[in-house]
Enzyme design. Structure first.
Site, PDB file in Angstrom:
ATOM      1  N   GLU A  82      51.203  40.997  50.789  1.00  0.00           N
ATOM      2  CA  GLU A  82      50.535  42.378  49.792  1.00  0.00           C
ATOM      3  C   GLU A  82      49.741  42.845  51.023  1.00  0.00           C
ATOM      4  O   GLU A  82      48.749  42.768  50.583  1.00  0.00           O
ATOM      5  CB  GLU A  82      49.647  41.831  48.138  1.00  0.00           C
ATOM      6  CG  GLU A  82      50.991  41.331  47.524  1.00  0.00           C
ATOM      7  CD  GLU A  82      50.891  40.532  46.068  1.00  0.00           C
ATOM      8  OE1 GLU A  82      51.242  40.825  45.340  1.00  0.00           O
ATOM      9  OE2 GLU A  82      49.385  40.110  46.526  1.00  0.00           O
ATOM     10  N   GLU A  99      57.927  39.378  44.154  1.00  0.00           N
ATOM     11  CA  GLU A  99      57.298  38.927  43.373  1.00  0.00           C
ATOM     12  C   GLU A  99      57.292  39.727  41.885  1.00  0.00           C
ATOM     13  O   GLU A  99      57.382  40.909  41.531  1.00  0.00           O
ATOM     14  CB  GLU A  99      56.413  39.105  43.370  1.00  0.00           C
ATOM     15  CG  GLU A  99      55.967  38.086  44.775  1.00  0.00           C
ATOM     16  CD  GLU A  99      54.741  37.459  44.861  1.00  0.00           C
ATOM     17  OE1 GLU A  99      53.659  38.109  43.687  1.00  0.00           O
ATOM     18  OE2 GLU A  99      53.955  37.356  46.321  1.00  0.00           O
TER      19      GLU A  99
HETATM   20  C1  BGP Z   1      50.388  38.344  43.784  1.00  0.00           C
HETATM   21  C2  BGP Z   1      50.423  36.891  45.306  1.00  0.00           C
HETATM   22  C3  BGP Z   1      51.158  35.995  44.585  1.00  0.00           C
HETATM   23  C4  BGP Z   1      50.113  35.369  43.227  1.00  0.00           C
HETATM   24  C5  BGP Z   1      50.275  36.341  42.524  1.00  0.00           C
HETATM   25  C6  BGP Z   1      50.067  36.145  41.018  1.00  0.00           C
HETATM   26  O1  BGP Z   1      49.108  38.945  44.219  1.00  0.00           O
HETATM   27  O2  BGP Z   1      51.495  37.559  46.013  1.00  0.00           O
HETATM   28  O3  BGP Z   1      50.309  35.073  45.764  1.00  0.00           O
HETATM   29  O4  BGP Z   1      50.226  34.820  43.251  1.00  0.00           O
HETATM   30  O5  BGP Z   1      49.749  37.731  43.116  1.00  0.00           O
HETATM   31  O6  BGP Z   1      49.189  36.059  41.021  1.00  0.00           O
HETATM   32  P1  BGP Z   1      47.839  34.699  40.778  1.00  0.00           P
HETATM   33  O7  BGP Z   1      48.015  33.074  40.517  1.00  0.00           O
HETATM   34  O8  BGP Z   1      46.266  35.194  40.524  1.00  0.00           O
HETATM   35  O9  BGP Z   1      47.958  34.899  38.860  1.00  0.00           O
END
Ligand code: BGP
Length: 462
Positions: free
Chosen positions: A171, A359
């Protein structure tokens, strides 16, 4: 209607949110080791006596075999995780790598392959060694390019027979919203520093691409962006133009990394904000000659943009208003499966390189009762997104070669540091205060995803 043959099915995690063992076997501290969650201001160092959820996390460091066996039971043919930079070069600028760290991942990747899973590896998932921040000022310093290159060379040489799917920075476009995690620069950095950090990471990424082609010619190396979508809040032309500009704030990164040059619209932003980057002519040659081979991205939700909302600067995370047509998760993330199909089309139209959804998932509160978790809401979320992805691939002909559901096992939330915000097909017994047995349980979604993989996505019923 089916997904392509050889489609990569799996799940994703990151070292900093899952491994724990934050100071074991010679590991140095990374940026995420000194934060309790990214919505909080980082401490920039570990404060004795303070609780950092990621320091133990779900103890994937010691339990990865058990976890990978569960992934394999679901039928995963790939697994995405990251290498913790501080395990390999504890300070980032060390002469020699830490053999214990190298060996650890070598065993892990071998184990994945034994179980029939391709390792999909992020080289830097918010894991820049803290020493590089203290000593050099993080990614706004050009010196990090060489340290990163050495780190990549070490990884490619060591894992060349094991890892064929790589991504450079997780990201990367989040250097705007979470500069400390994404760019290893202060959380209140100005635009000049953010764009300088981005430029240095572009150069570093192209150097990594070049090295990867030389050392592992049969591997693929891509970039990774956060690309949840944005709509204009209304058809008012100012909302539409603003939404487009906000989208460009993210697409700028893939424009450079995939198209291989700075887009013209960024010149206006640089002029208006008096940004002068420290660059070398050879940087642009390198960026042009060694672009990313695929676009990996995260997609969770969409937001809406209304005229007047900030686009650049310290906007404090996601920008946007609620969309009255969508429902949201308990954390207020708007659920938009059709938006995934839209974004896939948008991105392929723009770049014409293969896509990889690395993701996607839903953070929710799960209830463990008699060893069972009935997470119908998660099944619904994933099923509806997969339906839209299948339509994008089969009907719209968008080349996308894989899907890794985020947080396939529960882990520490990046933003909030919570354990309560669970994403997994696998439940991990641990609460927000570090209490729990760490025992793993299969949720209902575990069995559902297993069926999906078995039918190569043709059966998405629930
Ligand atoms: C993305 C990241 C992850 C992650 C996910 C969910 O931005 O790459 O590392 O954790 O989001 O976000 P969160 O854990 O804050 O719910």
């Amino acid at each position: 209607m089916n997904f392509p043959k050889n489609f990569l099915w799996g799940g994703a995690i990151a070292a900093n949110q899952a491994e724990g063992a934050y100071d074991e076997d010679g590991k140095g501290l990374n940026v995420t080791d000194v934060s309790t969650g990214l919505i909080n201001v980082p401490d920039y160092r570990v404060i004795p006596g303070k609780y950092y959820p990621s320091h133990e996390a779900i103890d994937f460091y010691h339990r990865y075999k058990e976890d990978l066996q569960l992934m394999s039971e679901m039928g995963f043919n790939c697994f995405r995780t990251s290498i913790s930079w501080g395990r390999i070069f504890p300070n980032g600028d060390d002469e020699e790598p830490n053999e214990a760290g190298l060996n650890y991942y070598e065993e892990m990747f071998n184990y994945m392959l034994e179980l029939g899973m391709e390792p999909v590896i992020t080289i830097s998932h918010y894991e820049t060694p803290i020493h590089l921040v203290e000593q050099y000022g993080g990614w706004k310093s050009r010196e990090l390019i060489c340290f990163f290159e050495k780190y990549c060379r070490t990884l490619f040489n060591r894992y060349k027979d094991l890892v064929k799917y790589w991504m450079t920075f997780n990201e990367i476009n989040n250097v705007h919203t979470i500069p400390f995690a994404a760019g290893a620069i202060r959380h209140d950095s100005n635009l000049q520093d953010k764009f300088q950090a981005a430029h240095n990471m572009f150069v570093a990424s192209s150097r990594a691409n070049k090295l990867c082609h030389e050392i592992i010619p049969d591997a693929k190396i891509g970039c990774m962006l956060s690309l949840s979508g944005v709509y204009p809040a209304t058809c008012k032309p100012e909302d539409v133009m603003g939404a487009y500009n906000l989208r460009r704030r993210s697409l700028f990164f893939s424009d450079v990394m995939i198209r291989g040059k700075y887009p013209s619209y960024i010149k206006r932003i640089f002029e208006e904000n008096n940004i002068q980057l420290d660059t070398r002519p050879e940087d642009f040659e390198l960026i042009k000659d060694y672009p990313s081979q695929y676009l990996g991205f995260s997609y969770y939700r969409t937001t809406t943009y209304e005229d007047g909302m900030p686009i650049l600067g310290n906007t404090g995370g996601v920008i946007g208003k609620a969309n009255p047509y969508l429902k949201e998760t308990p954390w207020g993330w708007q659920i938009d499966p059709l938006g995934l199909r839209y974004v896939c089309n948008e991105l392929y139209d723009r770049y014409q390189v293969p896509l990889f959804i690395v993701e996607n998932g839903m953070g929710a509160v799960d209830i463990l009762e008699n060893g069972k978790i009935h997470d119908y809401y998660r099944i619904k979320y994933v099923a509806e997104h997969l339906k839209q992805l299948r339509d994008a691939i089969v009907i719209d002909k968008v080349p996308c070669f894989g899907y890794t559901m985020w947080g396939c096992t529960d882990l520490i939330s990046l933003a909030s540091g919570q354990m309560k915000k669970r994403y997994g097909f696998i439940y991990v017994d641990m609460n927000d205060y570090g209490q729990g047995s760490l025992q793993r349980y299969r949720k209902d979604s575990f069995y559902w995803y297993k069926k999906v993989i078995k039918t190569n996505g043709s059966d998405l019923t629930f």
